[in-house]
Design an enzyme around this catalytic site. Structure first.
Site, PDB file in Angstrom:
ATOM      1  N   TYR A 122       0.744  -1.113   0.067  1.00  0.00           N
ATOM      2  CA  TYR A 122       0.114   0.019  -0.012  1.00  0.00           C
ATOM      3  C   TYR A 122       0.769   1.426  -0.074  1.00  0.00           C
ATOM      4  O   TYR A 122       2.007   1.199   0.598  1.00  0.00           O
ATOM      5  CB  TYR A 122      -0.860  -0.010   1.385  1.00  0.00           C
ATOM      6  CG  TYR A 122      -1.761   1.200   1.176  1.00  0.00           C
ATOM      7  CD1 TYR A 122      -3.030   1.270   0.518  1.00  0.00           C
ATOM      8  CD2 TYR A 122      -1.510   2.094   2.070  1.00  0.00           C
ATOM      9  CE1 TYR A 122      -3.803   2.352   0.613  1.00  0.00           C
ATOM     10  CE2 TYR A 122      -2.146   3.410   2.128  1.00  0.00           C
ATOM     11  CZ  TYR A 122      -3.443   3.234   1.464  1.00  0.00           C
ATOM     12  OH  TYR A 122      -4.143   4.656   1.476  1.00  0.00           O
ATOM     13  N   TRP A 124       0.980   5.695  -1.604  1.00  0.00           N
ATOM     14  CA  TRP A 124       0.395   6.847  -2.525  1.00  0.00           C
ATOM     15  C   TRP A 124       1.510   6.834  -3.649  1.00  0.00           C
ATOM     16  O   TRP A 124       1.352   7.552  -4.439  1.00  0.00           O
ATOM     17  CB  TRP A 124       0.299   8.026  -1.608  1.00  0.00           C
ATOM     18  CG  TRP A 124      -1.072   8.348  -1.563  1.00  0.00           C
ATOM     19  CD1 TRP A 124      -1.806   7.249  -0.548  1.00  0.00           C
ATOM     20  CD2 TRP A 124      -1.896   9.355  -1.699  1.00  0.00           C
ATOM     21  NE1 TRP A 124      -3.300   7.948  -0.426  1.00  0.00           N
ATOM     22  CE2 TRP A 124      -3.352   9.172  -1.147  1.00  0.00           C
ATOM     23  CE3 TRP A 124      -1.813  10.449  -2.585  1.00  0.00           C
ATOM     24  CZ2 TRP A 124      -4.247  10.136  -1.314  1.00  0.00           C
ATOM     25  CZ3 TRP A 124      -2.869  11.444  -2.678  1.00  0.00           C
ATOM     26  CH2 TRP A 124      -4.127  11.124  -2.089  1.00  0.00           C
TER      27      TRP A 124
HETATM   28  P1  PGD Z   1       3.674   7.841   1.993  1.00  0.00           P
HETATM   29  O1  PGD Z   1       4.244   9.024   3.053  1.00  0.00           O
HETATM   30  O2  PGD Z   1       2.767   9.011   0.794  1.00  0.00           O
HETATM   31  O3  PGD Z   1       2.526   7.221   2.897  1.00  0.00           O
HETATM   32  O4  PGD Z   1       0.616   6.076   3.803  1.00  0.00           O
HETATM   33  P2  PGD Z   1       1.534   5.775   2.366  1.00  0.00           P
HETATM   34  O5  PGD Z   1       2.424   4.569   2.732  1.00  0.00           O
HETATM   35  O6  PGD Z   1       0.986   6.124   1.183  1.00  0.00           O
HETATM   36  O7  PGD Z   1       4.497   7.013   1.239  1.00  0.00           O
HETATM   37  C1  PGD Z   1       4.771   6.787   0.043  1.00  0.00           C
HETATM   38  C2  PGD Z   1       6.171   6.277  -0.294  1.00  0.00           C
HETATM   39  O8  PGD Z   1       6.480   6.153  -1.498  1.00  0.00           O
HETATM   40  C3  PGD Z   1       7.194   7.487   0.200  1.00  0.00           C
HETATM   41  O9  PGD Z   1       8.066   6.716   1.099  1.00  0.00           O
HETATM   42  C4  PGD Z   1       7.926   7.908  -1.154  1.00  0.00           C
HETATM   43  O10 PGD Z   1       9.320   8.043  -1.018  1.00  0.00           O
HETATM   44  C5  PGD Z   1       7.583   6.457  -1.930  1.00  0.00           C
HETATM   45  N1  PGD Z   1       7.523   6.507  -3.397  1.00  0.00           N
HETATM   46  C6  PGD Z   1       7.074   7.762  -4.049  1.00  0.00           C
HETATM   47  N2  PGD Z   1       7.024   7.695  -5.372  1.00  0.00           N
HETATM   48  C7  PGD Z   1       7.714   6.379  -5.650  1.00  0.00           C
HETATM   49  C8  PGD Z   1       8.221   5.794  -7.023  1.00  0.00           C
HETATM   50  O11 PGD Z   1       7.735   6.268  -7.833  1.00  0.00           O
HETATM   51  N3  PGD Z   1       8.619   4.542  -6.644  1.00  0.00           N
HETATM   52  C9  PGD Z   1       9.016   4.050  -5.362  1.00  0.00           C
HETATM   53  N4  PGD Z   1       9.420   2.819  -5.098  1.00  0.00           N
HETATM   54  N5  PGD Z   1       8.708   4.708  -4.261  1.00  0.00           N
HETATM   55  C10 PGD Z   1       8.028   6.028  -4.170  1.00  0.00           C
HETATM   56  C11 PGD Z   1      -0.395   7.158   3.676  1.00  0.00           C
HETATM   57  C12 PGD Z   1      -1.556   6.746   4.680  1.00  0.00           C
HETATM   58  O12 PGD Z   1      -1.284   6.813   6.254  1.00  0.00           O
HETATM   59  C13 PGD Z   1      -2.718   7.120   4.333  1.00  0.00           C
HETATM   60  S1  PGD Z   1      -3.310   7.464   2.637  1.00  0.00           S
HETATM   61  C14 PGD Z   1      -3.367   7.777   5.214  1.00  0.00           C
HETATM   62  S2  PGD Z   1      -5.210   8.682   4.845  1.00  0.00           S
HETATM   63  C15 PGD Z   1      -3.507   7.386   6.653  1.00  0.00           C
HETATM   64  N6  PGD Z   1      -3.519   8.583   7.440  1.00  0.00           N
HETATM   65  C16 PGD Z   1      -3.292   8.392   8.930  1.00  0.00           C
HETATM   66  C17 PGD Z   1      -3.748   9.269  10.168  1.00  0.00           C
HETATM   67  O13 PGD Z   1      -4.399  10.014   9.826  1.00  0.00           O
HETATM   68  N7  PGD Z   1      -3.194   8.944  11.126  1.00  0.00           N
HETATM   69  C18 PGD Z   1      -2.402   8.092  11.628  1.00  0.00           C
HETATM   70  N8  PGD Z   1      -2.163   7.904  12.649  1.00  0.00           N
HETATM   71  N9  PGD Z   1      -1.913   7.362  10.443  1.00  0.00           N
HETATM   72  C19 PGD Z   1      -2.134   7.313   9.273  1.00  0.00           C
HETATM   73  N10 PGD Z   1      -1.828   6.584   8.421  1.00  0.00           N
HETATM   74  C20 PGD Z   1      -2.339   6.560   6.855  1.00  0.00           C
END
Ligand code: PGD
Length: 782
Positions: A122, A124
């Site tokens: 999972y 973004w």
């Molecule tokens: P991101 O930080 O967006 O978090 O969780 P998610 O795992 O989506 O992580 C994306 C990662 O992908 C980053 O480390 C980035 O470096 C990497 N990345 C970006 N582009 C690429 C690429 O092209 N290739 C590769 N290999 N890597 C890439 C988000 C999730 O967290 C979400 S959606 C929600 S809504 C939740 N929100 C909460 C919250 O409100 N409160 C708590 N306590 N916890 C939450 N967690 C959830």
């Protein structure tokens, strides 16, 4: 002229900048002065401050320069290992890294089969449609033999499961239901449960080229619309709109909704005709609401005692909402909590009691104001999409049950009326997500990540997830490759030009998977013989053909690429499925079992879940730690970054207090603990502890502290220290404190929004934040 010659001209054009896009907006990039400059798209009325994080990404020390293998895995081979997360890494060549990863995939598929490979992965990741990490990893694993997947999201885990039972697919309540333009022009009063924080409207998966929420709210406000913000945080609504703030006790919105509903019904202000014609289950719910079935009327006084608002304000809210064009909104955050199905369901029922569902600008909207894509017209043509192939196995988990799965192989679990069992995983493959940001109870997640034989991660930076892997493969960031930026709810198709060369030896996920597929004999199935550029041309073609059918501007790929963007036609706004149902319920029934809004659901009742009963209900908390940990922690979405992405960037860094994530505390709570603005504080409960930097603020209800998610997990491992099992996070990641329990047996969604904690001033020697320093031995030089 070839496409690459055209590209060269664009790259070197008079402006000297190239077009690109991120989840938080379209922009142009100019190189110079040893870095890059980001210029927001001129058509965006309110560009996101998150653009400010991007320049640092190009060469930050946190970037991963070379493939690396965890020392313990390299020395001892695959196997469970508690050293994950605190071991050193050995840089290796791409050849060696891919040979090791390929051989391990072959071993696991051969010895254990596809049910032992987790590819739920999972996250973004980034905005492009081709280099989208989830699409890439799923396509690769399907070509390689299959994988255990995950379903639903951390954003909307509860809503996405409850809504199909009671209204229709989640999109029915988000997209094309109540739009921003209708709100601006037709809504009289908005009850915004969880608010409409502009920071959340900055972001939309695939890209958001126009940030319109603030402007539409302003128009409505100037017209005289009335806004009520129901949230423990005052800044969950833009200040300038002058919303009435109801500082509710966290997690008690359903009680307030019931109190409003009770007032409406007992004062006969409810729309009985609407309930009779468009809904099922009113009678049984009314018995519950009025207390006929449990001797407890859910009146305003009852609600007031739970949500700690004045009973007269609850009565007044009900009277103000009745007989007007009223919109009830429910934010994503409300359902990211224990029993998160209930506020979504009850919000819908409240709108039905008001008789507003399906009217322009009225009724119920889920996530309007929680994300940039809600309430905007759909694009009229398909946007480029990478086919993922076919998965040979059916096993899945609800996405937030990752630790349960790894810790309890074979154990049964409930999900949406089904009894399923966790598979026995040997290999975890994660690309484009950061579970050590997004999951709850990170120490439990560390235990879970110690279990598999092997963990493979592609990352651009040394996130905690990369540090907990065995094989780390450096991925490019979006600025280092070409792609197409698009979303089905954003009219701008962006030709995302490569802005800078890859960092160190980083490769695109597509190139990495191509190398692995070759080693597994699946290269043709994965690549279909196309280069990355040929894929972009291939994916663009269905969009172009549909544009021709629409009689719209349909340039060929080279021309699109040269122009840098293309405006796509959008569908006329029609209020979607819910409006069609309102206009003609017999001919346009909802896709629920009854064809109507389900105020009570026979299907849900048949599951027999005490934590999600047959109609929306107030369910008192099952977290009994309130005595020991008296404060509510709101762990919400950050205003300074998307989740954990680019936490080292300028916008995020500027918000830190003595290098830590800021935690906001009400002055009363701070004074009671001797905490001053700017102090480093320790937040703790039975699950863990973290440091953060105190910011005193009266924008919170007393008794509530707020620490956004996304500060990179930075555990302090002290050798021999008795608490080494639950190391202190010195940077401020709230997920060391949150609870790893599903919303209910129905949806099993994430509950990371609210936790019970205590807080104290931290007077010890201040440990440095090392989250952005590469682990030892791993840098290997860029
Ligand atoms: P991101 O930080 O967006 O978090 O969780 P998610 O795992 O989506 O992580 C994306 C990662 O992908 C980053 O480390 C980035 O470096 C990497 N990345 C970006 N582009 C690429 C690429 O092209 N290739 C590769 N290999 N890597 C890439 C988000 C999730 O967290 C979400 S959606 C929600 S809504 C939740 N929100 C909460 C919250 O409100 N409160 C708590 N306590 N916890 C939450 N967690 C959830």
């Amino acid at each position: 002229m070839t496409v690459s010659e055209v590209t060269d001209i664009v790259l070197n054009d008079a402006i000297g900048s190239v077009p690109h896009s991120a989840h938080w907006g379209a922009f142009r990039v100019r190189r110079g002065g040893g870095g890059i400059e980001i210029m927001p798209h001129p058509g965006d009325p309110a560009p996101s401050p998150l653009l400010g994080n991007m320049p640092a990404a190009v060469s930050h020390r946190a970037r991963i320069a070379r493939p690396a293998i965890r020392r313990g895995w390299l020395d001892n081979g695959p196997g469970a290992d508690p050293r994950r997360g605190r071991d050193e890494f050995v840089p290796v060549s791409w050849e060696k890294a891919l040979d090791l990863a390929g051989a391990e995939l072959r071993r696991v598929y051969g010895e254990h089969g596809a049910r032992a490979v987790f590819g739920g992965s999972y996250g973004w990741s980034s905005a492009g449609r081709f280099h989208h990490a989830q699409g890439q990893v799923h396509r690769f694993l399907n070509a390689a033999g299959g994988y255990v997947r995950s379903v639903n999201s951390y954003s909307s885990g509860a809503a996405s499961v409850i809504l199909p039972h009671v209204l229709g697919p989640q999109e029915a309540a988000t997209r094309n239901n109540v739009g921003w333009d209708e709100l601006a022009t037709q809504t009289d009063i908005v009850l915004a449960f969880g608010g409409m924080a502009l920071k959340n409207n900055d972001v939309g998966g695939g890209g958001a080229s126009e940030h319109i929420a603030a402007q539409r709210l302003r128009t409505a406000s100037v017209r005289g619309a009335e806004f009520h913000l129901i949230s423990p945080l005052r800044d969950d609504f833009p200040d300038e709109i002058g919303a009435v703030w109801h500082p509710i006790r966290p997690g008690s919105d359903v009680a307030l909704m019931l109190g409003i509903a009770h007032t409406l019904v007992s004062e006969v202000r409810h729309d009985h005709a609407f309930l009779a014609r468009f809904c099922v289950g009113w009678e049984v719910f009314e018995d519950y609401l009025l207390g006929r079935s449990d001797n407890r009327p859910k009146d305003a006084a009852w609600a007031a005692s739970i949500c700690e608002l004045a009973a007269e304000d609850i009565v007044s809210l009900a009277r103000r909402a009745a007989g007007k064009r009223t919109l009830v909104t429910c934010s994503q955050s409300l359902q990211r909590a224990r029993y998160g199905e209930q506020p979504v369901w009850m919000g819908l029922v409240l709108a039905a009691i008001l008789g507003q569902v399906g009217l322009p600008g009225g009724g119920f909207a889920y996530a309007l104001g929680s994300i940039a894509h809600s309430g905007k017209p759909q694009v009229a043509v398909p946007v480029p999409t990478l086919a993922q192939g076919r998965n040979s196995i059916a096993d899945f988990i609800p996405v937030a049950r990752i630790s349960d799965m790894l810790l309890q192989p074979g154990a049964p679990f409930d999900y949406d009326g089904r009894r399923l069992a966790y598979p026995d995983l040997k290999l975890v493959y994660w690309v484009g997500g950061n579970p050590f940001h997004h999951h709850q109870d990170l120490h439990r997640l560390r235990d879970a990540f110690a279990r598999p034989d092997t963990i493979i991660v592609h990352e651009s930076a040394w996130t905690a997830t990369a540090r907990h892997a065995d094989i780390v493969l450096p991925a490019t960031i979006t600025l280092e490759r070409e792609d197409i930026g698009a979303s089905p709810v954003d009219p701008l198709l962006v030709a995302m030009h490569q802005a800078v060369p890859p960092f160190g030896e980083a490769q695109d996920d597509y190139a990495i998977f191509t190398g692995l597929a070759r080693r597994l004999g699946a290269e043709q199935a994965f690549t279909e013989g196309r280069s990355a550029r040929q894929w972009l041309e291939h994916l663009y073609e269905p969009t172009r053909r549909a544009l021709i059918e629409h009689g719209a501007d349909a340039p060929d790929f080279e021309e699109f690429w040269r122009r840098g963007e293309l405006r796509l036609p959008t569908r006329p706004w029609d209020g979607g499925m819910v409006r069609a149902f309102r206009n003609d319920p017999e001919r346009e029934p909802l896709p629920t079992p009854s064809g109507k809004i389900e105020i009570a659901s026979a299907a849900i009742a048949s599951f027999g879940y005490a934590d999600c009963p047959r109609h929306p209900s107030w369910l008192p908390t099952d977290d009994d730690s309130g005595e020991r940990f008296p404060l509510f922690l709101i762990a919400n979405q950050p205003a300074t970054r998307l989740h954990s992405q680019l936490d080292f960037g300028a916008t995020s860094a500027a918000s830190k207090v003595r290098d830590r994530e800021p935690v906001r505390i009400h002055p009363h709570d701070a004074a009671a603990r001797g905490i001053r603005d700017g102090d480093v504080v320790r937040l703790y409960n039975e699950r863990g502890a973290c440091l953060a930097g105190a910011v005193l603020s009266d924008a919170l209800r007393p008794g509530v502290v707020q620490l956004a998610t996304g500060a990179w997990f930075d555990p302090l491992f002290e050798p021999g220290h008795p608490k080494a099992e639950k190391p202190l996070c010195v940077h401020g990641n709230p997920n060391v404190l949150t609870r790893d329990i599903g919303t209910s047996r129905l949806a099993q969604g994430s509950t990371g929004q609210i936790a019970r904690i205590q807080i104290e001033r931290f007077d010890g020697p201040l440990p440095p934040v090392r989250a952005f320093d590469p682990p030892s031995d791993a840098s290997g030089g860029a």
